[in-house]
Design an enzyme around this catalytic site. Structure first.
Site, short mmCIF file in Angstrom:
data_model
loop_
_atom_site.label_atom_id
_atom_site.label_comp_id
_atom_site.label_asym_id
_atom_site.label_seq_id
_atom_site.Cartn_x
_atom_site.Cartn_y
_atom_site.Cartn_z
NE ARG A 233 -3.11 -0.06 3.27
CZ ARG A 233 -3.77 0.06 4.49
NH1 ARG A 233 -3.64 -0.80 5.16
NH2 ARG A 233 -4.43 1.11 4.85
CB SER B 153 -0.81 4.36 3.70
OG SER B 153 -0.29 3.16 4.57
CE LYS C 288 -3.75 -3.17 12.07
NZ LYS C 288 -4.31 -2.45 11.02
CG ASP C 289 -4.70 -4.31 7.33
OD1 ASP C 289 -5.69 -4.19 8.01
OD2 ASP C 289 -3.73 -3.44 7.06
CB THR D 235 -12.31 4.01 16.76
OG1 THR D 235 -11.94 2.72 16.24
CG2 THR D 235 -13.48 3.90 17.84
CB SER E 298 -11.97 -0.62 15.12
OG SER E 298 -11.85 -1.65 15.94
NE ARG F 123 -9.39 -4.46 17.30
CZ ARG F 123 -8.57 -3.73 18.25
NH1 ARG F 123 -8.59 -3.90 19.48
NH2 ARG F 123 -8.04 -2.82 17.62
NE ARG F 124 -8.29 0.53 18.03
CZ ARG F 124 -7.65 0.93 17.08
NH1 ARG F 124 -8.36 1.33 15.95
NH2 ARG F 124 -6.54 0.53 16.59
NE ARG G 75 -11.47 3.13 6.72
CZ ARG G 75 -11.79 3.25 5.42
NH1 ARG G 75 -12.85 3.36 4.98
NH2 ARG G 75 -10.77 2.72 4.64
NE ARG H 167 -7.76 5.92 11.12
CZ ARG H 167 -8.17 4.69 11.50
NH1 ARG H 167 -8.56 4.31 12.64
NH2 ARG H 167 -7.87 3.66 10.39
CB CYS I 220 -14.72 -6.31 7.79
SG CYS I 220 -16.16 -5.40 6.89
#
Length: 310
Positions: A11, A13, A82-83, A128, A130, A132-133, A150, A156, A243
């Site tokens: 990527r 980034s 994790k991606d 966030t 996420s 999960r968070r 995002r 961010r 996801c």
């Protein structure tokens, strides 16, 4: 791949490119005569700022990288584990060549006023996207409000500075990679914020026929990271999490070599939390991952995951 040049796709980034630099440095130390070249690609996940489930979820960060590898435009891909989706196999024709030594798996809180998580007042807006968070915060700090955010970590941080949120949760390892550990207010323990599957691990992926390249880069692999990642990814594969599934967990190799896996499945509102924690003993890592997934399925994880839209 020519013997003296490895083209690395990633990527584009800042964090992804920092990860590539780590791989290049480790390769240079291991094979001083080999040159490396970076092939950056812009992925769907980096272009799309909406809900990830609208663009194939986590595969949004890997699809274009995989395509460059399979088309022969690059030889080696660097991914955050994790991606990489675990509910489906790696793209046909590709294999993992190595998992690098694991970085910090924990989440970090960034609060401009320097407050810790437990000190933040009711109504605090946590940036966030996420699930999960958000699910874990809903369970532990229901008086906070999660606001979707995002973009890469630098973006961010800019949004936080602009007042789009009062605080941020980001991966501690990611902030380290982009040279911004200075912004961290508090590192949250895995007991407070259980990490995502594959946190802190970089995977090197090649075409399966490139045996010379696989041999060349396998020396970068870390045996503990390999065992932990294998257990975690098999766990996620058996659960068939997507996801939008709030799933968290991490495997850990102790100093004596013992391997354990701790995992959780949540409802998005945090009201239901399923827990499992098992030791491998004589089991191989994949069997441990399967066993922990089965333990959560016995507790109702299938209905919980399938009940979440994606």
């Amino acid at each position: 791949m020519s013997a003296d040049l490895i083209r690395i796709v990633s990527r584009d980034s800042p964090m992804a490119l920092a990860q590539v630099e780590r791989v290049r440095a480790e390769l240079a130390a291991l094979h001083p005569d080999t040159r490396t070249e970076v092939v950056p690609v812009r992925t769907t996940g980096d272009k799309w700022m909406g809900d990830l489930s609208a663009v194939e979820g986590k595969g949004a960060f890997t699809k274009e990288v995989d395509a460059a590898l399979l088309a022969g435009e690059a030889d080696l891909a660097v991914h955050c584990v994790k991606d990489i989706p675990a509910d489906r196999p790696l793209p046909a024709g590709t294999v993992f060549a190595a998992f690098l030594r694991r970085d910090d798996i924990r989440d970090a809180l960034i609060h401009p006023g320097g407050l810790h998580l437990d000190e933040l007042p009711a109504g605090t807006r946590i940036g966030t996207s996420s699930v999960r968070r958000a699910a874990q915060l809903a369970a532990s700090h229901p008086h906070f409000r999660c606001v979707p955010m995002r973009g890469n970590a630098n973006r961010r941080l800019e949004k936080l500075a602009a007042g789009d949120a009062d605080a941020l949760l980001l991966a501690a390892s990611g902030l380290e990679r982009i040279g911004r550990p200075d912004v961290i207010t508090e590192i949250l323990s895995p007991e407070v914020m259980c990490p995502p599957i594959g946190a802190g691990v970089l995977a090197l992926q090649c075409r399966e026929g490139d045996s010379d390249l696989i041999d060349a880069v396998s020396g970068l692999g870390d045996p503990a990271a390999h065992r932990e990642t294998t257990a975690e990814r098999m766990f996620l594969h058996v659960l068939q999490g997507h996801c939008n599934s709030p799933i968290a967990g991490y495997a850990q190799v102790e100093r004596n070599g013992d391997l354990s896996l701790r995992a959780k499945v949540f409802t998005p509102d945090g009201k239901t939390v399923l827990n499992a924690h098992e030791w491998a003993g004589a089991l191989d890592p994949a069997t441990l991952g399967t066993s922990v997934a089965v333990s959560l399925l016995r507790q109702g994880a299938r209905e919980l995951i399938d009940g979440i839209a994606h």
